[in-house]
Write an enzyme that holds these catalytic residues in place. Sequence first.
Site, PDB file in Angstrom:
ATOM      1  N   TYR A   1       0.841  -1.210   0.000  1.00 32.27           N
ATOM      2  CA  TYR A   1       0.000   0.000   0.000  1.00 32.27           C
ATOM      3  C   TYR A   1       0.878   1.262   0.000  1.00 32.27           C
ATOM      4  CZ  TYR A   1      -4.867  -1.582   0.909  1.00 32.27           C
ATOM      5  OH  TYR A   1      -6.144  -2.081   0.804  1.00 32.27           O
TER       6      TYR A   1
ATOM      7  N   ARG B   1       2.854  10.877  -9.296  1.00 29.10           N
ATOM      8  CA  ARG B   1       1.933  11.232 -10.389  1.00 29.10           C
ATOM      9  C   ARG B   1       1.119  12.478 -10.024  1.00 29.10           C
ATOM     10  NH1 ARG B   1      -2.560   9.989 -13.900  1.00 29.10           N
ATOM     11  NH2 ARG B   1      -3.089  12.143 -14.360  1.00 29.10           N
TER      12      ARG B   1
ATOM     13  N   ASP C   1       1.123  16.490 -11.586  1.00 29.33           N
ATOM     14  CA  ASP C   1      -0.085  17.250 -11.958  1.00 29.33           C
ATOM     15  C   ASP C   1      -0.075  18.621 -11.280  1.00 29.33           C
ATOM     16  OD1 ASP C   1      -1.105  15.296 -13.581  1.00 29.33           O
ATOM     17  OD2 ASP C   1      -2.496  14.490 -12.087  1.00 29.33           O
TER      18      ASP C   1
ATOM     19  N   MET D   1       0.035  22.442 -12.977  1.00 32.31           N
ATOM     20  CA  MET D   1      -0.926  23.512 -12.702  1.00 32.31           C
ATOM     21  C   MET D   1      -0.210  24.792 -12.284  1.00 32.31           C
ATOM     22  SD  MET D   1      -3.521  21.045 -10.632  1.00 32.31           S
ATOM     23  CE  MET D   1      -4.434  22.323  -9.819  1.00 32.31           C
TER      24      MET D   1
ATOM     25  N   PHE E   1      -6.390  19.293 -13.046  1.00 32.73           N
ATOM     26  CA  PHE E   1      -6.809  19.556 -11.661  1.00 32.73           C
ATOM     27  C   PHE E   1      -7.810  18.503 -11.184  1.00 32.73           C
ATOM     28  CE2 PHE E   1     -10.071  22.660 -13.440  1.00 32.73           C
ATOM     29  CZ  PHE E   1     -11.208  22.062 -12.914  1.00 32.73           C
TER      30      PHE E   1
ATOM     31  N   ASN F   1      -2.284  -1.112   8.183  1.00 32.83           N
ATOM     32  CA  ASN F   1      -2.084  -2.544   7.973  1.00 32.83           C
ATOM     33  C   ASN F   1      -0.847  -3.038   8.693  1.00 32.83           C
ATOM     34  OD1 ASN F   1      -3.418  -4.661   6.163  1.00 32.83           O
ATOM     35  ND2 ASN F   1      -3.949  -2.737   5.159  1.00 32.83           N
TER      36      ASN F   1
ATOM     37  N   ASP G   1      -2.375 -11.234  12.889  1.00 28.99           N
ATOM     38  CA  ASP G   1      -2.762 -10.702  11.576  1.00 28.99           C
ATOM     39  C   ASP G   1      -4.083  -9.974  11.760  1.00 28.99           C
ATOM     40  OD1 ASP G   1      -3.061 -10.210   8.795  1.00 28.99           O
ATOM     41  OD2 ASP G   1      -1.999 -12.059   8.345  1.00 28.99           O
TER      42      ASP G   1
ATOM     43  N   ASN H   1      -8.245  -8.824   3.233  1.00 32.74           N
ATOM     44  CA  ASN H   1      -7.276  -7.732   3.264  1.00 32.74           C
ATOM     45  C   ASN H   1      -6.503  -7.660   1.950  1.00 32.74           C
ATOM     46  OD1 ASN H   1      -6.028  -5.595   4.581  1.00 32.74           O
ATOM     47  ND2 ASN H   1      -4.386  -6.879   5.381  1.00 32.74           N
TER      48      ASN H   1
ATOM     49  N   SER I   1      -8.761  -6.357  -0.726  1.00 32.83           N
ATOM     50  CA  SER I   1      -8.906  -4.901  -0.617  1.00 32.83           C
ATOM     51  C   SER I   1      -7.758  -4.195  -1.320  1.00 32.83           C
ATOM     52  CB  SER I   1      -8.929  -4.479   0.857  1.00 32.83           C
ATOM     53  OG  SER I   1      -9.999  -5.066   1.536  1.00 32.83           O
TER      54      SER I   1
ATOM     55  N   THR J   1      -7.846  -1.877  -4.792  1.00 32.99           N
ATOM     56  CA  THR J   1      -7.331  -0.502  -4.795  1.00 32.99           C
ATOM     57  C   THR J   1      -6.349  -0.306  -5.944  1.00 32.99           C
ATOM     58  OG1 THR J   1      -7.580  -0.389  -2.385  1.00 32.99           O
ATOM     59  CG2 THR J   1      -6.137   1.238  -3.413  1.00 32.99           C
TER      60      THR J   1
ATOM     61  N   THR K   1     -11.749  -0.272  -0.236  1.00 34.28           N
ATOM     62  CA  THR K   1     -11.659   0.509   1.004  1.00 34.28           C
ATOM     63  C   THR K   1     -12.753   0.110   1.988  1.00 34.28           C
ATOM     64  OG1 THR K   1     -10.760   2.358  -0.264  1.00 34.28           O
ATOM     65  CG2 THR K   1     -11.594   2.854   1.929  1.00 34.28           C
TER      66      THR K   1
ATOM     67  N   THR L   1     -11.745  -2.914   3.708  1.00 37.68           N
ATOM     68  CA  THR L   1     -10.717  -2.598   4.713  1.00 37.68           C
ATOM     69  C   THR L   1     -11.365  -2.093   5.993  1.00 37.68           C
ATOM     70  OG1 THR L   1      -9.060  -2.078   3.041  1.00 37.68           O
ATOM     71  CG2 THR L   1      -8.747  -1.106   5.217  1.00 37.68           C
TER      72      THR L   1
ATOM     73  N   THR M   1     -11.160  -6.559  13.401  1.00 33.66           N
ATOM     74  CA  THR M   1      -9.829  -6.837  13.955  1.00 33.66           C
ATOM     75  C   THR M   1      -9.649  -6.197  15.323  1.00 33.66           C
ATOM     76  OG1 THR M   1      -8.865  -7.001  11.739  1.00 33.66           O
ATOM     77  CG2 THR M   1      -7.348  -6.538  13.549  1.00 33.66           C
TER      78      THR M   1
ATOM     79  N   HIS N   1     -17.266  14.678   3.076  1.00 31.42           N
ATOM     80  CA  HIS N   1     -16.746  15.322   4.275  1.00 31.42           C
ATOM     81  C   HIS N   1     -16.239  14.305   5.300  1.00 31.42           C
ATOM     82  CE1 HIS N   1     -15.744  18.858   6.502  1.00 31.42           C
ATOM     83  NE2 HIS N   1     -15.996  18.127   7.569  1.00 31.42           N
TER      84      HIS N   1
ATOM     85  N   GLU O   1     -14.899  11.704   4.545  1.00 30.37           N
ATOM     86  CA  GLU O   1     -13.638  11.264   3.945  1.00 30.37           C
ATOM     87  C   GLU O   1     -12.461  12.100   4.458  1.00 30.37           C
ATOM     88  OE1 GLU O   1     -12.525   8.879   2.207  1.00 30.37           O
ATOM     89  OE2 GLU O   1     -10.628   9.661   1.419  1.00 30.37           O
TER      90      GLU O   1
ATOM     91  N   TYR P   1     -12.131  13.242   7.410  1.00 28.70           N
ATOM     92  CA  TYR P   1     -11.767  12.706   8.721  1.00 28.70           C
ATOM     93  C   TYR P   1     -11.248  11.280   8.625  1.00 28.70           C
ATOM     94  CZ  TYR P   1     -13.653  16.998  10.282  1.00 28.70           C
ATOM     95  OH  TYR P   1     -13.851  18.344  10.447  1.00 28.70           O
TER      96      TYR P   1
ATOM     97  N   SER Q   1       0.006  11.287  17.925  1.00 27.36           N
ATOM     98  CA  SER Q   1      -0.118  11.078  19.365  1.00 27.36           C
ATOM     99  C   SER Q   1       0.923  10.092  19.862  1.00 27.36           C
ATOM    100  CB  SER Q   1      -1.527  10.564  19.699  1.00 27.36           C
ATOM    101  OG  SER Q   1      -2.507  11.493  19.289  1.00 27.36           O
TER     102      SER Q   1
ATOM    103  N   SER R   1      -9.809  12.195  27.321  1.00 25.54           N
ATOM    104  CA  SER R   1     -10.401  13.321  26.576  1.00 25.54           C
ATOM    105  C   SER R   1     -10.075  13.206  25.094  1.00 25.54           C
ATOM    106  CB  SER R   1      -9.895  14.646  27.139  1.00 25.54           C
ATOM    107  OG  SER R   1      -8.496  14.778  26.939  1.00 25.54           O
TER     108      SER R   1
ATOM    109  N   THR S   1     -11.419  19.178  18.187  1.00 25.97           N
ATOM    110  CA  THR S   1     -10.110  19.284  17.530  1.00 25.97           C
ATOM    111  C   THR S   1      -9.159  20.138  18.363  1.00 25.97           C
ATOM    112  OG1 THR S   1     -11.234  19.125  15.390  1.00 25.97           O
ATOM    113  CG2 THR S   1      -8.949  19.879  15.374  1.00 25.97           C
TER     114      THR S   1
ATOM    115  N   LYS T   1      -7.662  18.241  21.216  1.00 30.51           N
ATOM    116  CA  LYS T   1      -6.544  17.374  20.827  1.00 30.51           C
ATOM    117  C   LYS T   1      -5.250  18.183  20.693  1.00 30.51           C
ATOM    118  CE  LYS T   1      -7.697  14.392  17.571  1.00 30.51           C
ATOM    119  NZ  LYS T   1      -7.574  13.103  18.276  1.00 30.51           N
TER     120      LYS T   1
ATOM    121  N   HIS U   1      -7.004  26.883   2.179  1.00 30.30           N
ATOM    122  CA  HIS U   1      -7.500  26.262   3.418  1.00 30.30           C
ATOM    123  C   HIS U   1      -7.456  24.740   3.322  1.00 30.30           C
ATOM    124  CE1 HIS U   1     -10.367  24.581   6.245  1.00 30.30           C
ATOM    125  NE2 HIS U   1     -11.096  24.168   5.228  1.00 30.30           N
ATOM    126  N   PHE U   2      -7.962  24.232   2.207  1.00 30.08           N
ATOM    127  CA  PHE U   2      -8.036  22.785   1.999  1.00 30.08           C
ATOM    128  C   PHE U   2      -6.648  22.151   2.096  1.00 30.08           C
ATOM    129  CE2 PHE U   2      -8.658  19.153  -1.035  1.00 30.08           C
ATOM    130  CZ  PHE U   2      -9.602  18.482  -0.283  1.00 30.08           C
ATOM    131  N   HIS U   3      -5.664  22.803   1.462  1.00 31.80           N
ATOM    132  CA  HIS U   3      -4.309  22.250   1.501  1.00 31.80           C
ATOM    133  C   HIS U   3      -3.661  22.434   2.864  1.00 31.80           C
ATOM    134  CE1 HIS U   3      -4.867  22.149  -2.881  1.00 31.80           C
ATOM    135  NE2 HIS U   3      -3.918  21.245  -2.889  1.00 31.80           N
TER     136      HIS U   3
END
Length: 659
Positions: free
Chosen positions: A60, A70, A74, A78, A99, A120, A131, A138, A141, A145, A197, A200, A207, A280, A282, A284, A295, A311, A355, A358, A415-417
């Site tokens: 994976y 790849r 791209d 851009m 894009f 994994n 395992d 597994n 899966s 992919t 997925t 998985t 598991t 959305h 996705e 998380y 952590s 907490s 958030t 954390k 923001h997204f990046h």
Amino acid sequence: MGIKWDEFFVTGDPLIFASQIGIALTLVGALAGITYFKKWNYLWSEWFTTVDHKKIGIMYILLGVVMFLRGGIDGLMMKGQTAVPENDFLNAQHYNEVFTTHGVIMILFVAMPLLIGLMNFVIPLQIGARDVAFPQLNALSFWLTVSGAALFNISFIIGGSPDAGWTSYFPLAGKEFSPGIGNNFYAVALQIAGAGTLMTGINFVVTVLKMRTKGMTLMKMPMFTWTSFITSIIIVASFPIFTVALALMTFDRTFGTHFFTISGGGMDMLWANLFWLWGHPEVYIVVLPAFGMLSDIISTFARKTLYGYKSMVISIVMISVLSMLVWVHHFFTMGNSAGVNSFFSITTMAIAIPTGVKVFNWLFTMRKGRIKFTTAMFWALAFVPNFVIGGVTGVMLAMAAADYQYHNTLFLVAHFHYVLIPGVVFPIFAGLYFWWPKMFGYMLNEKIGKWHFWLFVVGFNVTFMPMFFLGLDGAVRRAYTYSAETGFGPLMMISAVGSVILAAGFAALVYNIYWSARNADRNIGNDPWDARTLEWATATPVQHYNFASLPEVTKLDAFWHMKKNDQLQPLTEDEIEEIHLPSNTWIPIYMGVVFGISGFLLVFEWTIAAGIAALGILAGLAFRSFDYDEGFHVHKDEIFETESNWRKGANKGVKNHVS
């Protein structure tokens, strides 16, 4: 079918023509090399047919690194296009395709494989298991992919790439406005990969619930295991929604139904809702495991137990619930009532609370800690301020009224990046440096790792920070060019320069992998970081049966307590018993190939041929149903010899370890 055979291969673009030649030469070279060095049998028996969670995890990760290359190219294309006003490096159609594929590949074929790869490899070891619950599932899966990734990637040389954005909004993605087959690749390839997925997710839920070693209650699990467990639950809850949406999209585009096509009485907003009901969560799905890695890494290198463990667990659960209640914030501007926008605005801002908890957990863990500044810890430290920038700008976007100003601008892209690169890519890099010795028996070079770190972090900020200001100044996203009079040119050029530095950082990682494979010291023990969790209690690299005898856990940070309380006793021959493991199998890779062939035919709308090919899927299921292979046993002599060898050197020094 409407396919013009003279357009089967994408032609007319020198960049794609060069890529086609490059791919052909690479394939020929790889096949010739494997044949010359007589590695086919090794690859087949050790990797292609394996059901070992560790090898599947490494495959994976390899897939994720290749796809990173790849998707990164791209991104560079851009940035090259928008570096100067009215540039003609890419035309509008090619830019649309680039894009689109960049977004899909980076999220679904880079972030997901890298995270699932680490899950994994690490999770069964962290919970003291041999395992995952379903080893063959597994492997299936993984190969689904790979099949989905391969199908999606060939689109730019055969048939044409999807061009409706990674969100593939209707009606743009429908046949009315996108009559080519590019968006068929999107629908079919993501369907195949998504099935993998989903399997998985099911596998890891079972598991974690059923395979934990004796004494490891839920509240004694390492944080990476906790976050992976919650992530798996989100996968099981959200991916079926995407499966249905993609199936309806396929029906619309291939069989002429009208679920989303407005001209036929369909609802384009149905797609938007279904997509973001998956889309959305996705975010998380990729962010939560990364939080877990950080952590464990921060706790290890701060040499302290994670502050506020309970907490932290509650925060993860809260985030998972809220992640399913915020999807409308992606289309505040698409005609919702003020009441609807207000509800989803509040639920979105509410995510900032767990958030934030954390973030304070990590900071208080480091407080008064004796921090070891390894490369892995560098990535963890860089994560905090950069991710906070992404989080704070997310709260700005969560305000529906303000969102009307920011929406569809480069502010949103920045923001997204700032969420996904510090929140996912930084922790993945940290995880690779941290667990690399456990995977391969040697460490990645720390000096080259620092070069990787500084180039990547500086390049990231130089690339994306200017985009906040460009967006506030009105620069829209997904625009392939702009006029000089807009004044966007200088910041666009700075952003492009940053992307080159960013790429140099990634190149440093690739060089580090190459250099370390050839030159790194193999003289390391099983616990080079003085770590705290069970994966470090066994050999480095890990033997195929994981543990000679399954450990018993009494506390959080089980391995650290075993070391400090002198509970790690030598293994005697009387304690060793034969270990049962599953056999390798050819069925998962066969299923991946058949799914790929059937999917390819369906993309070209050759439905009868696709149906015939799909019979191969039924054949694979039939073979599996009558497969009575019950696995094999690892004999006591082999176990005793293996354990004796690595335990003799368990306290070996590590010459390149930064202490």
